[in-house]
Design a protein around this motif. Structure first.
Motif, PDB file in Angstrom:
ATOM      1  N   SER A 152      72.987 139.826 -21.827  1.00 45.50           N
ATOM      2  CA  SER A 152      74.356 140.337 -21.663  1.00 45.50           C
ATOM      3  C   SER A 152      74.856 140.875 -22.989  1.00 45.50           C
ATOM      4  O   SER A 152      74.848 140.153 -23.992  1.00 45.50           O
ATOM      5  N   ASP A 153      75.304 142.108 -22.964  1.00 41.58           N
ATOM      6  CA  ASP A 153      75.832 142.767 -24.159  1.00 41.58           C
ATOM      7  C   ASP A 153      74.842 142.713 -25.318  1.00 41.58           C
ATOM      8  O   ASP A 153      75.225 142.557 -26.481  1.00 41.58           O
ATOM      9  N   LYS A 154      73.584 142.804 -25.036  1.00 43.71           N
ATOM     10  CA  LYS A 154      72.556 142.803 -26.068  1.00 43.71           C
ATOM     11  C   LYS A 154      71.861 144.158 -26.078  1.00 43.71           C
ATOM     12  O   LYS A 154      71.741 144.808 -25.032  1.00 43.71           O
ATOM     13  N   PRO A 155      71.414 144.591 -27.237  1.00 44.46           N
ATOM     14  CA  PRO A 155      70.665 145.850 -27.271  1.00 44.46           C
ATOM     15  C   PRO A 155      69.413 145.768 -26.396  1.00 44.46           C
ATOM     16  O   PRO A 155      68.830 144.697 -26.192  1.00 44.46           O
ATOM     17  N   VAL A 156      69.004 146.918 -25.915  1.00 47.75           N
ATOM     18  CA  VAL A 156      67.835 146.959 -25.028  1.00 47.75           C
ATOM     19  C   VAL A 156      66.587 146.464 -25.741  1.00 47.75           C
ATOM     20  O   VAL A 156      65.747 145.775 -25.148  1.00 47.75           O
ATOM     21  N   TRP A 157      66.445 146.786 -27.024  1.00 44.69           N
ATOM     22  CA  TRP A 157      65.232 146.399 -27.739  1.00 44.69           C
ATOM     23  C   TRP A 157      65.106 144.885 -27.856  1.00 44.69           C
ATOM     24  O   TRP A 157      63.996 144.340 -27.886  1.00 44.69           O
ATOM     25  N   LYS A 158      66.259 144.182 -27.896  1.00 44.89           N
ATOM     26  CA  LYS A 158      66.196 142.724 -27.954  1.00 44.89           C
ATOM     27  C   LYS A 158      65.717 142.150 -26.628  1.00 44.89           C
ATOM     28  O   LYS A 158      64.980 141.153 -26.587  1.00 44.89           O
ATOM     29  N   GLU A 159      66.151 142.784 -25.528  1.00 43.83           N
ATOM     30  CA  GLU A 159      65.678 142.342 -24.222  1.00 43.83           C
ATOM     31  C   GLU A 159      64.159 142.497 -24.123  1.00 43.83           C
ATOM     32  O   GLU A 159      63.441 141.581 -23.703  1.00 43.83           O
ATOM     33  N   LYS A 160      63.685 143.667 -24.519  1.00 41.11           N
ATOM     34  CA  LYS A 160      62.240 143.934 -24.460  1.00 41.11           C
ATOM     35  C   LYS A 160      61.479 143.012 -25.404  1.00 41.11           C
ATOM     36  O   LYS A 160      60.374 142.549 -25.085  1.00 41.11           O
ATOM     37  N   LEU A 161      62.067 142.747 -26.575  1.00 41.84           N
ATOM     38  CA  LEU A 161      61.386 141.887 -27.547  1.00 41.84           C
ATOM     39  C   LEU A 161      61.255 140.466 -27.020  1.00 41.84           C
ATOM     40  O   LEU A 161      60.210 139.820 -27.200  1.00 41.84           O
ATOM     41  N   LEU A 162      62.303 139.962 -26.372  1.00 42.87           N
ATOM     42  CA  LEU A 162      62.251 138.604 -25.839  1.00 42.87           C
ATOM     43  C   LEU A 162      61.183 138.478 -24.756  1.00 42.87           C
ATOM     44  O   LEU A 162      60.355 137.561 -24.775  1.00 42.87           O
ATOM     45  N   GLY A 192      78.046 125.795 -24.332  1.00 37.94           N
ATOM     46  CA  GLY A 192      77.704 127.210 -24.392  1.00 37.94           C
ATOM     47  C   GLY A 192      76.935 127.642 -23.156  1.00 37.94           C
ATOM     48  O   GLY A 192      76.468 126.839 -22.359  1.00 37.94           O
ATOM     49  N   THR A 193      76.814 128.890 -22.988  1.00 39.01           N
ATOM     50  CA  THR A 193      76.059 129.441 -21.864  1.00 39.01           C
ATOM     51  C   THR A 193      74.899 130.254 -22.395  1.00 39.01           C
ATOM     52  O   THR A 193      74.973 130.839 -23.475  1.00 39.01           O
ATOM     53  N   LEU A 194      73.901 130.276 -21.597  1.00 48.85           N
ATOM     54  CA  LEU A 194      72.734 131.073 -21.956  1.00 48.85           C
ATOM     55  C   LEU A 194      73.049 132.527 -21.641  1.00 48.85           C
ATOM     56  O   LEU A 194      73.173 132.901 -20.482  1.00 48.85           O
ATOM     57  N   ASP A 195      73.174 133.330 -22.688  1.00 45.09           N
ATOM     58  CA  ASP A 195      73.682 134.694 -22.536  1.00 45.09           C
ATOM     59  C   ASP A 195      72.570 135.698 -22.744  1.00 45.09           C
ATOM     60  O   ASP A 195      72.662 136.598 -23.562  1.00 45.09           O
ATOM     61  N   ILE A 196      71.502 135.473 -21.990  1.00 45.99           N
ATOM     62  CA  ILE A 196      70.353 136.369 -22.147  1.00 45.99           C
ATOM     63  C   ILE A 196      70.680 137.727 -21.544  1.00 45.99           C
ATOM     64  O   ILE A 196      71.162 137.830 -20.414  1.00 45.99           O
ATOM     65  N   GLY A 235      58.649 140.542 -24.201  1.00 44.57           N
ATOM     66  CA  GLY A 235      57.331 140.803 -24.784  1.00 44.57           C
ATOM     67  C   GLY A 235      56.801 139.626 -25.567  1.00 44.57           C
ATOM     68  O   GLY A 235      55.611 139.282 -25.480  1.00 44.57           O
ATOM     69  N   ALA A 236      57.652 138.970 -26.355  1.00 41.26           N
ATOM     70  CA  ALA A 236      57.215 137.812 -27.131  1.00 41.26           C
ATOM     71  C   ALA A 236      56.806 136.667 -26.220  1.00 41.26           C
ATOM     72  O   ALA A 236      55.817 135.952 -26.490  1.00 41.26           O
ATOM     73  N   GLN A 237      57.564 136.472 -25.115  1.00 38.75           N
ATOM     74  CA  GLN A 237      57.220 135.399 -24.192  1.00 38.75           C
ATOM     75  C   GLN A 237      55.873 135.651 -23.523  1.00 38.75           C
ATOM     76  O   GLN A 237      55.026 134.752 -23.447  1.00 38.75           O
ATOM     77  N   LEU A 238      55.650 136.879 -23.052  1.00 38.48           N
ATOM     78  CA  LEU A 238      54.368 137.203 -22.431  1.00 38.48           C
ATOM     79  C   LEU A 238      53.217 137.115 -23.431  1.00 38.48           C
ATOM     80  O   LEU A 238      52.117 136.649 -23.103  1.00 38.48           O
ATOM     81  N   PHE A 269      65.171 134.073 -28.474  1.00 42.04           N
ATOM     82  CA  PHE A 269      65.766 133.174 -27.491  1.00 42.04           C
ATOM     83  C   PHE A 269      66.997 132.479 -28.072  1.00 42.04           C
ATOM     84  O   PHE A 269      68.033 132.340 -27.400  1.00 42.04           O
ATOM     85  N   ALA A 270      66.891 132.035 -29.327  1.00 44.95           N
ATOM     86  CA  ALA A 270      68.039 131.392 -29.963  1.00 44.95           C
ATOM     87  C   ALA A 270      69.187 132.376 -30.140  1.00 44.95           C
ATOM     88  O   ALA A 270      70.367 131.998 -30.073  1.00 44.95           O
ATOM     89  N   ASP A 271      68.869 133.645 -30.366  1.00 40.63           N
ATOM     90  CA  ASP A 271      69.924 134.651 -30.519  1.00 40.63           C
ATOM     91  C   ASP A 271      70.676 134.883 -29.209  1.00 40.63           C
ATOM     92  O   ASP A 271      71.818 135.348 -29.221  1.00 40.63           O
ATOM     93  N   SER A 272      70.015 134.541 -28.086  1.00 44.76           N
ATOM     94  CA  SER A 272      70.654 134.731 -26.786  1.00 44.76           C
ATOM     95  C   SER A 272      71.349 133.464 -26.290  1.00 44.76           C
ATOM     96  O   SER A 272      71.932 133.473 -25.207  1.00 44.76           O
TER      97      SER A 272
END
Length: 341
Positions: A236-246, A230-234, A248-251, A220-223
């Motif tokens: 956007s321009d992030k690898p797919v694995w980071k999206e899934k990791l975020l 600043g803006t919350l840049d969840i 997955g970790a939240q769930l 989350f901090a990386d996004s």
């Protein structure tokens, strides 16, 4: 004349199978041995005469004591079979004991026990820290379950799959899985018999929740670009694995966190309203059988050991008779045909 050590000379036949003869029979046996020696002495070949003498003495021995020897052998065979049966019963009973709980969770009213000493402690008498923690946990639990449901629902909506977008009931059912999973994990911990195992299980659940929270915090901090403007840049321009990791970790945190809250509530409840355990009557029955059969087996083993000792004494008595007869024959051959031997 060499004394026959296999004879006790008490005039009665003991019940345990030890060979004994009265003086008259003892004298007759000694005379019979002389006759057998003289018979074997008539054979010129030494080997044949000794073999014949051995056979004659053996037959004479069993003619006099065959009933004792045979009955003892039969008793031993029966006792060995009884020992094997006892071993099988004890082994089968031990297997049943391993698969039967020693204690059962029950209400004291079902056991007709005194309930006064088992009453729950009223909430007003709880420790202050527990009074504060308990309602907070109950408020946090539905909040955590709701957050889990909403997170799963948002992930399904963002997928854009028609099967979820066009079917809200199915989407709600799938989004409820983490909450139901938390209840399942909480119930699973109750299956552990010992309190130590339940504590280790709870520590594992808390550890999984803490690990998921740590992973979520990092992703989350990386996004997020910071606090000032600043803006919350969840995503956007992030690898797919980071999206899934975020996601997955939240769930995972909401899943294991709900279970951890469940376990903590249960722990506090048991501290002031403990479970009541009673002895399992079925296990007690198996335990009584094990004690009884083990004692029977120990007594029977003593009897069998004694009978085997008697059997050895019988065989030794026969060997002694044979050796005495052979010694007499050899002495007679060394001296010649001396009728006074």
């Amino acid at each position: 004349m060499t004394k026959d050590k296999s004879n006790d000379g008490d005039g009665e036949k003991p019940k345990d199978g030890i060979l004994s003869v009265d003086p008259a029979l003892k004298q007759a046996m000694e005379e019979l041995r002389k006759l057998l020696v003289n018979t074997a002495f008539q054979i010129p070949e030494v080997d044949q005469s000794e073999k014949m003498l051995t056979a004659l003495v053996t037959h004479a021995f069993y003619a006099a004591h065959g009933i004792d020897v045979g009955s003892l052998k039969a008793e031993l065979e029966f006792s060995d079979a009884e020992l094997a049966e006892l071993d099988a019963i004890i082994a089968d009973n031990a297997a049943k004991m391993r698969n039967t709980p020693r204690w059962l969770l029950s209400n004291p009213r079902h056991q007709n026990r005194g309930e006064d000493a088992l009453e729950a402690v009223p909430f007003k008498e709880w420790r202050l820290r527990h009074k504060l923690e308990y309602p907070i946990l109950w408020m946090a639990l539905p909040a955590m379950l709701t957050a889990s449901f909403l997170s799963a629902k948002s992930a399904l909506l963002s997928s854009g799959l028609p099967v979820y977008v066009e079917n809200p009931i199915l989407m709600a059912a799938v989004a409820s899985i983490p909450g139901f999973g938390a209840i399942m994990l909480k119930s699973l911990g109750s299956l552990f018999a010992s309190d130590a195992a339940q504590k280790r299980y709870a520590f594992g659940i808390f550890g999984m929740a803490a690990g998921a929270l740590g992973v979520w915090a990092v992703t989350f901090a990386d996004s997020f670009h910071g606090i000032g403007g600043g803006t919350l840049d969840i995503f956007s321009d992030k690898p797919v694995w980071k999206e899934k990791l975020l996601v997955g970790a939240q769930l995972a945190f909401e899943f294991f966190g709900s279970t951890a809250i469940y376990l903590r509530i249960e722990r506090l409840s048991k501290a002031y309203d403990p479970d009541t355990w009673f002895r399992n009557l079925e296990f007690d029955g198996f335990e009584d059988i094990d004690s009884q059969k083990t004692e029977e087996r120990a007594d029977l083993r003593k009897v069998v050991a004694h009978m085997r000792g008697v059997q050895i004494s019988q065989h030794s008595a026969l060997d002694l008779q044979i050796e005495l007869a052979l010694a007499s024959l050899r002495a007679k051959r060394a001296r010649g045909n001396d009728p006074t031997l």
